[in-house]
Design an enzyme around this catalytic site. Structure first.
Site, PDB file in Angstrom:
ATOM      1  N   MET A  25       0.792  -1.220   0.000  1.00  0.00           N
ATOM      2  CA  MET A  25       0.000   0.000   0.000  1.00  0.00           C
ATOM      3  C   MET A  25       0.831   1.280   0.000  1.00  0.00           C
ATOM      4  O   MET A  25       0.357   2.320  -0.444  1.00  0.00           O
ATOM      5  CB  MET A  25      -0.907   0.022   1.239  1.00  0.00           C
ATOM      6  CG  MET A  25      -1.896  -1.117   1.274  1.00  0.00           C
ATOM      7  SD  MET A  25      -3.031  -1.065  -0.134  1.00  0.00           S
ATOM      8  CE  MET A  25      -3.598  -2.753  -0.126  1.00  0.00           C
ATOM      9  N   LYS A  46       4.929   8.148   5.292  1.00  0.00           N
ATOM     10  CA  LYS A  46       4.270   7.035   4.597  1.00  0.00           C
ATOM     11  C   LYS A  46       3.688   7.579   3.308  1.00  0.00           C
ATOM     12  O   LYS A  46       2.750   8.380   3.308  1.00  0.00           O
ATOM     13  CB  LYS A  46       3.181   6.421   5.473  1.00  0.00           C
ATOM     14  CG  LYS A  46       2.374   5.342   4.764  1.00  0.00           C
ATOM     15  CD  LYS A  46       1.601   4.452   5.738  1.00  0.00           C
ATOM     16  CE  LYS A  46       2.529   3.474   6.423  1.00  0.00           C
ATOM     17  NZ  LYS A  46       1.783   2.377   7.084  1.00  0.00           N
ATOM     18  N   ASP A 150      -7.007  -2.935  11.464  1.00  0.00           N
ATOM     19  CA  ASP A 150      -5.815  -3.706  11.063  1.00  0.00           C
ATOM     20  C   ASP A 150      -4.867  -3.860  12.250  1.00  0.00           C
ATOM     21  O   ASP A 150      -3.666  -3.588  12.131  1.00  0.00           O
ATOM     22  CB  ASP A 150      -5.121  -3.018   9.888  1.00  0.00           C
ATOM     23  CG  ASP A 150      -4.040  -3.897   9.257  1.00  0.00           C
ATOM     24  OD1 ASP A 150      -4.007  -5.112   9.553  1.00  0.00           O
ATOM     25  OD2 ASP A 150      -3.222  -3.373   8.481  1.00  0.00           O
TER      26      ASP A 150
END
Length: 279
Positions: A25, A46, A150
């Protein structure tokens, strides 16, 4: 995998130092934001994968979720500083945790398990992170209904000085919405997802995170994940109908009270689980 030589030297106000990791991702970099008089602040950047960022539905949800996650401020949560975009590259600047992930730590253990006091301490810290997120309200007092979606060993970070922090609030829900349209997205997570997540139910709530944490705790204590299988379809079946042995049957030195904690956390029906992380 892309050539690391293609990594950016800068991203907006941040100078990229080195790549920390690359996943399906996003790519994560160690970066610095520099200021006057030699001021430097290290952050983790990120950067969302290009084809995901180009998906309008994902981009809109990612931005909205990141805005909500930025409101979290707790010692057991990786803090988000900024959501940014540079020439179509979307990124999150977040707290840099110098250390290792729980996944990395488990890989170093001969039997894949941690000492029970350490495993239970990490579990308690993640509970505190989840309780903070699950009970957040907006400025008008309305629940934000933040669910991580998650909770897994790669998202539990352990700092060199002993801190435990839960990462990736603000991206998991957006990915969760696309998981059935992106091949392979779900595959690596099935060992921790709640049955209602795997079934694609729309009524997923905070008890789903507690199931996932129960699975993480089981793995920390026993070195095993009973929901994981080499065959993906078998993993899905196990995830939809979880059946776990009492941890003490795999590790006789465990206090029998731990069995009850794990058993309740990983019940198939959310109504049979703990009602909150605090509980």
């Amino acid at each position: 995998m892309e050539d690391p030589s293609n990594d950016p030297a800068r991203l907006g106000p941040y100078r990229v130092v080195r790549q920390l990791g690359r996943g399906g991702m996003a790519t994560v970099y160690l970066a610095e934001r520099c200021g006057p008089e030699g001021f430097r602040k290290q952050v983790a950047l990120k950067v969302i994968r290009g084809e995901l960022a180009a998906n309008a539905a994902f981009r809109a949800m990612f931005i909205e979720e990141a805005k909500i996650a930025q409101t979290l401020a707790h010692g057991n949560v990786v803090q988000i500083f900024e959501l940014g975009e540079v020439e179509g590259d979307y990124f999150i600047a977040m707290e840099y945790v110098a250390g290792a992930s729980l996944l990395d730590l488990l890989k170093t253990m001969p039997d894949g398990a941690l000492p029970a006091p350490v495993a239970l301490y990490i579990t308690r810290c993640v509970c505190r992170a989840l309780q903070h997120a699950h009970t957040r309200h907006d400025a008008d007092g309305r629940p934000l209904t933040i669910i991580h979606r998650d909770v897994s060993p790669h998202n539990v970070l352990l700092s060199d000085d002993g801190q435990v922090k839960l990462a990736d609030f603000g991206i998991a829900r957006a990915i969760d919405r696309l998981s059935r349209s992106l091949p392979g997205t779900l595959k690596g997570k099935v060992g921790y997802l709640s049955p209602e997540q795997v079934a694609g139910r729309s009524d997923v709530d905070q008890r789903s995170d507690l199931f996932s944490l129960g699975m993480v705790a089981f793995q920390m204590l026993t070195g095993q994940n009973p929901l994981a299988a080499s065959d993906f379809k078998e993993s899905l079946q196990r995830a939809l109908n979880p059946r776990l042995p009492p941890p003490s049957t795999l590790r006789p030195d465990l206090d029998s009270r731990v069995d009850g904690l794990i058993e309740r956390a990983v019940q198939r029906d959310p109504a049979d689980r703990f009602s909150s992380a605090q509980h």
